[in-house]
Design a protein around this motif. Structure first.
Motif, mmCIF file in Angstrom:
data_model
loop_
_atom_site.group_PDB
_atom_site.id
_atom_site.type_symbol
_atom_site.label_atom_id
_atom_site.label_comp_id
_atom_site.label_asym_id
_atom_site.label_seq_id
_atom_site.Cartn_x
_atom_site.Cartn_y
_atom_site.Cartn_z
ATOM 1 N N THR A 1 42.476 40.775 50.928
ATOM 2 C CA THR A 1 43.900 40.418 50.880
ATOM 3 C C THR A 1 44.850 41.480 51.462
ATOM 4 N N ASP B 1 31.595 42.323 48.362
ATOM 5 C CA ASP B 1 32.198 41.445 47.334
ATOM 6 C C ASP B 1 31.527 40.079 47.323
ATOM 7 N N PRO C 1 34.288 36.344 50.245
ATOM 8 C CA PRO C 1 35.752 36.284 50.126
ATOM 9 C C PRO C 1 36.491 37.027 51.242
ATOM 10 N N ASP C 2 36.013 38.237 51.601
ATOM 11 C CA ASP C 2 36.790 39.015 52.576
ATOM 12 C C ASP C 2 36.672 38.412 53.977
ATOM 13 N N ASP D 1 36.268 35.336 54.638
ATOM 14 C CA ASP D 1 37.064 34.104 54.659
ATOM 15 C C ASP D 1 38.559 34.395 54.686
ATOM 16 N N TRP E 1 44.495 34.566 49.237
ATOM 17 C CA TRP E 1 43.108 34.144 49.480
ATOM 18 C C TRP E 1 43.074 32.612 49.474
ATOM 19 N N TRP F 1 36.125 29.946 36.531
ATOM 20 C CA TRP F 1 37.026 31.110 36.606
ATOM 21 C C TRP F 1 37.305 31.528 38.042
ATOM 22 N N PHE F 2 36.427 31.182 38.961
ATOM 23 C CA PHE F 2 36.654 31.527 40.366
ATOM 24 C C PHE F 2 37.158 30.270 41.061
ATOM 25 N N LYS F 3 38.428 30.283 41.454
ATOM 26 C CA LYS F 3 39.125 29.054 41.884
ATOM 27 C C LYS F 3 38.783 28.687 43.331
ATOM 28 N N LEU F 4 37.748 27.893 43.477
ATOM 29 C CA LEU F 4 37.342 27.461 44.821
ATOM 30 C C LEU F 4 38.036 26.146 45.153
ATOM 31 N N ASP G 1 38.201 25.043 51.042
ATOM 32 C CA ASP G 1 37.489 26.317 51.026
ATOM 33 C C ASP G 1 35.994 26.071 50.766
ATOM 34 N N PHE H 1 31.242 42.605 41.396
ATOM 35 C CA PHE H 1 32.654 42.867 41.671
ATOM 36 C C PHE H 1 33.538 41.696 41.250
ATOM 37 N N GLN H 2 33.147 40.454 41.553
ATOM 38 C CA GLN H 2 34.006 39.307 41.225
ATOM 39 C C GLN H 2 34.117 39.107 39.711
ATOM 40 N N PHE I 1 36.554 41.835 38.717
ATOM 41 C CA PHE I 1 37.888 41.702 39.299
ATOM 42 C C PHE I 1 38.580 40.402 38.860
ATOM 43 N N VAL I 2 37.883 39.288 38.988
ATOM 44 C CA VAL I 2 38.519 37.988 38.717
ATOM 45 C C VAL I 2 38.275 37.557 37.265
HETATM 46 N N1 FO1 Z 1 40.852 36.003 43.483
HETATM 47 C C1 FO1 Z 1 41.325 35.806 42.233
HETATM 48 O O1 FO1 Z 1 41.965 36.692 41.686
HETATM 49 N N2 FO1 Z 1 41.066 34.638 41.552
HETATM 50 C C2 FO1 Z 1 40.365 33.627 42.101
HETATM 51 O O2 FO1 Z 1 40.142 32.605 41.459
HETATM 52 C C3 FO1 Z 1 39.884 33.804 43.445
HETATM 53 C C4 FO1 Z 1 39.207 32.797 44.104
HETATM 54 C C5 FO1 Z 1 38.810 32.994 45.445
HETATM 55 C C6 FO1 Z 1 38.174 31.978 46.131
HETATM 56 C C7 FO1 Z 1 37.762 32.168 47.448
HETATM 57 C C8 FO1 Z 1 37.986 33.394 48.068
HETATM 58 O O3 FO1 Z 1 37.585 33.583 49.333
HETATM 59 C C9 FO1 Z 1 38.645 34.412 47.394
HETATM 60 C C10 FO1 Z 1 39.059 34.221 46.083
HETATM 61 N N3 FO1 Z 1 39.727 35.229 45.384
HETATM 62 C C11 FO1 Z 1 40.159 35.019 44.109
HETATM 63 C C12 FO1 Z 1 40.034 36.500 46.005
HETATM 64 C C13 FO1 Z 1 38.879 37.479 46.092
HETATM 65 O O4 FO1 Z 1 37.852 37.275 45.233
HETATM 66 C C14 FO1 Z 1 39.320 38.943 45.996
HETATM 67 O O5 FO1 Z 1 40.601 39.165 46.473
HETATM 68 C C15 FO1 Z 1 38.429 39.792 46.809
HETATM 69 O O6 FO1 Z 1 37.087 39.543 46.681
HETATM 70 C C16 FO1 Z 1 38.690 41.243 46.518
HETATM 71 O O7 FO1 Z 1 38.068 41.919 47.534
#
Ligand code: FO1
Ligand code: GDP
Length: 306
Positions: A9, A35, A46-47, A49, A65, A86-89, A93, A148-149, A152-153
């Motif tokens: 991000t 990550d 995630p990065d 994408d 993201w 918890w991981f918002k896909l 995406d 990490f996820q 972090f998440v």
């Molecule tokens: N970051 C969150 O804080 N919450 C999420 O639910 C979340 C979902 C998500 C889905 C797809 C993607 O590519 C990234 C997503 N992220 C989410 C961001 C991401 O996990 C983090 O910003 C990085 O991995 C940190 O390096």
């Protein structure tokens, strides 16, 4: 050729600036993949994408993201079936993760799969994973080790961090073309990404750090830290856990063996002489990236420093 090191991000904010200031065919973007993780049986990067969606102009500008205007119908249905949510896909995406997982299962390396996804989304810049092998960041806390996820998440980076490890890093190899592009680059930019969990793993891939030390190209960083705190996320908490000072000076010191210059916040002007004592040029100015105008302006400042 402009070679860019990035996480997700924070790095993507500067990359959004480069999208409007550099010919996309001249951009080589080396992304953290530590990550990455598997969820619902899907390989999520995630990065990669975040950067790909940014360059494609489809990134969600609010969250930083995911894809703009995405829906979460599948996630809701997964929840009803007892899966983790918890991981918002998002739905769109998910198409990326399904495609990546299918191509990896067919035996293609992540770098090739990423090329395929970029081409399909109309991204002309080269987006390159740091390596094709699995490397996974593990965060050690008093509550146990977490991916990490999860840290972090899922756990909202609330745990005290005792240590950070990159599982598999010793056996990783830079993805094809990375070392060559660093040695032939006109300039290398280290994005304002988390120095521990985003840039750290890329530098840890054997051969990458040496290539940065040896390149003739100027290596320029932008600080992700302002007045001892992150703009977002846990960098300022993770840095002390790996014995880095949580400051723009700490960022410069972590890169001192290859860095030529760093852009720091105007508010950190007083750190200039300390950074310059490391043999690194420090330029103080606006480094907040909260509008497209700021992103373009900072990208231009970085380019003129290069
Ligand atoms: N970051 C969150 O804080 N919450 C999420 O639910 C979340 C979902 C998500 C889905 C797809 C993607 O590519 C990234 C997503 N992220 C989410 C961001 C991401 O996990 C983090 O910003 C990085 O991995 C940190 O390096
Ligand atoms: P992640 O993979 O999602 O953690 O993204 P990165 O590692 O690329 O970026 C995270 C870093 O971006 C954090 O340490 C933030 O302090 C930094 N960051 C976020 N917004 C800004 C900004 O507007 N300006 C600067 N200079 N850094 C930022």
């Amino acid at each position: 050729m402009l070679v860019v090191f990035t996480g997700g991000t924070g790095g993507a904010k500067l990359i959004e600036g480069f999208r409007f200031t550099v010919n996309s065919k001249d951009l080589i973007i080396i992304c953290n993949t530590a990550d990455d993780f598997i969820l619902h049986g899907l390989h999520i990067s995630p990065d990669l994408d975040t950067v790909t969606y940014t360059l494609a102009g489809i990134a969600d500008p609010e969250k930083g993201w995911g894809i703009n205007d995405d829906s979460f119908v599948v996630l809701e249905a997964l929840g009803r079936l007892g899966a983790e949510t918890w991981f918002k896909l998002g739905d769109k995406d998910l198409a990326t993760h399904i495609t990546r997982t299918r191509l990896l299962r067919e035996g293609r390396p992540l770098s090739q799969v990423t090329k395929h996804i970029c081409a399909a989304l109309g991204v002309e810049a080269a987006v390159v994973p740091m390596c094709d092998q699995r490397v996974a960041t593990l965060v050690t806390t008093p509550q146990g080790d977490f991916s990490f996820q999860e840290y972090f998440v899922k756990r909202r980076w609330e745990d005290e961090v005792k240590g950070i490890f990159f599982d598999g890093i010793e056996d990783a190899e830079p993805a094809p073309g990375i070392l060559d592009s660093i040695s032939k680059a006109a300039a290398v930019v280290i994005c304002p990404s988390n120095p521990v969990t985003s840039i750290g793993p890329i530098l840890g891939v054997p051969g990458v750090r040496d290539a940065l030390r040896q390149t003739q190209a100027p290596v320029i960083a932008v600080s992700p830290i302002i007045q001892g705190a992150s703009f977002s996320g846990p960098a300022h908490r993770l840095m002390p856990a790996v014995k880095m000072e949580a400051s723009a000076f700490g960022v410069a010191a972590a890169y001192a063996d290859f860095l030529d210059a760093i852009l720091i916040a105007r508010e950190d002007q007083s750190l200039k002489s300390k950074i310059q004592a490391l043999g690194i040029d420090a330029v103080a100015g606006p480094i907040r990236l909260d509008s497209l105008a700021h992103k373009k302006k900072l990208a231009e400042s970085v380019l003129s420093l290069c």
